[in-house]
Design a protein around this motif. Sequence first.
Motif, short mmCIF file in Angstrom:
data_model
loop_
_atom_site.label_atom_id
_atom_site.label_comp_id
_atom_site.label_asym_id
_atom_site.label_seq_id
_atom_site.Cartn_x
_atom_site.Cartn_y
_atom_site.Cartn_z
N LEU A 9 17.50 -25.42 5.14
CA LEU A 9 17.57 -23.77 5.83
C LEU A 9 16.53 -23.87 6.65
CD1 LEU A 9 19.38 -20.91 6.88
CD2 LEU A 9 18.56 -20.01 4.85
N SER A 37 26.13 -28.93 10.43
CA SER A 37 25.12 -27.84 11.00
C SER A 37 25.31 -26.55 11.84
CB SER A 37 24.09 -28.47 11.72
OG SER A 37 24.82 -29.20 13.34
N ALA A 39 21.28 -24.06 9.87
CA ALA A 39 21.18 -24.29 8.25
C ALA A 39 21.96 -26.03 8.68
CB ALA A 39 22.33 -23.79 7.75
N THR A 40 21.47 -27.41 7.61
CA THR A 40 21.74 -28.35 7.87
C THR A 40 21.69 -28.65 6.32
OG1 THR A 40 19.80 -29.32 8.11
CG2 THR A 40 20.20 -28.30 10.15
N TYR A 87 17.73 -19.31 13.48
CA TYR A 87 18.09 -19.91 12.23
C TYR A 87 19.10 -20.94 11.96
CZ TYR A 87 16.42 -14.76 11.99
OH TYR A 87 15.39 -13.82 11.16
N ARG A 112 14.70 -26.20 0.87
CA ARG A 112 15.51 -27.33 1.51
C ARG A 112 16.01 -27.84 -0.36
NH1 ARG A 112 12.40 -32.60 1.02
NH2 ARG A 112 13.36 -34.05 2.64
N GLY A 149 20.46 -30.93 1.89
CA GLY A 149 20.63 -29.32 2.67
C GLY A 149 19.00 -28.74 2.71
#
Length: 424
Positions: free
Chosen positions: A322, A362, A343-344, A341, A307, A320
């Motif tokens: 993960l 995302s 990611a954003t 998994y 993060r 951000g």
Amino acid sequence: MQTRRAGIAASAMALALLTAPAGAGEFVPLGDGSATNNADLIGYPATECAHCSTTPPDEAGNLIDIDWSLGLRGGIKDDGSGAAPTYKLIALPSVTLKQQTIRGGYDAGLSGEISYQVDGNAHIDSLTGTVGGTYDLDALTSLAGRANLKISQDDPDGPDYASNVASAPLVLSGSAEVSAARDLGAFNLAVRGSAGREVYGETVYDDSSTSDNTFQNTTSYGAGVRLGYELTPGLVAFIDTQADIVSYDAPSPSLMVKLDNVTYAGRAGLSAKFTPTLELEGSLGLGYTDFGDETLGDFSAVLYDARAVFKPDETLTLTGALTTTVSQPGTTSGATAKLTYAATGQVEYLVNPWLKLRADASWTAAHYQGIDSEEQSWGLGAGADYLLNAHTDLTADYSFLRTEKTSAPATDEHQVTLGVKFHR
């Protein structure tokens, strides 16, 4: 001699100023006994310190702060299935009550999402209630707790449901978590515990037939410990361990056994916060899921979590993350668990005091354990909030989502919404 007389005169003048009654608006450093800065001098003479407070202020005496909002939105959605776009009206009510105390604070809130499609189909998408608080036992020890209750129902036209589903199941979920943290000097210790329950209703099809979803009902318990060590001011190394127990009400209809399991997870990482401008945290670990039934294959997975929050100034915020999650497989036939998994990324930019721009992206990759099935998706979004006045915002949003599943054509979903938000 003249100097001595001048000094005596100045001293007399200062004494006269300090002993004279204070006029309106005058500043009297030592107090004159006629105002609240020396209340005991005007108290009842038979009592000792009549205006002294013998006990600390009452923690429950603070006023409760009420915050509320109501969002009204209209939108158009194309799910990429080839069917005609759907038009929807959405109401987003929310109310929160907060109270700050000497040692912490408490809050309770209720929020919901109610939608109405132009074809006349209206239902409550979600209704969520939450209550929680924090309490400081002393300067080094703090407690926290939170409980949530949620009722939700998915859109039957979503990608997770077959085309002949008329009504998705109603889902009732509740969870509670408590934690305690202790500052041990260079070390800091936090322990936590949780419990949850999730219940699924029936799925209704176009021909009015139904299917039971009891096999998705679960009861869960969890416990975890996090130990951190401050390497330098602002830089902390930590280890985190977690164990979660999940029990199912009924066997899986495809595997004919219950998917009861225990998942163990361990992570090690670093957390950094040197200035308010930048916050970073990253960890790497391993998770292992042990199924209670010996016919099911246990599995392990690498856990990635990170993060970052960057605020170069008051107008710009970049975030951000993960994450790695292990969850139940849902209605996917033959699967024992779902490993995801994700990611954003988000960015918010305050153009001026009345206009804020937003954007997000995302990506997710999910694997269903026990079967050869993969699912990937990625999406983009953009929006804006315009402050019409102190209590009214205008909102505009666009989102795009592409979903790819094994043995299924890819779908592209587009959605545009416009609305207004009233708030305190």
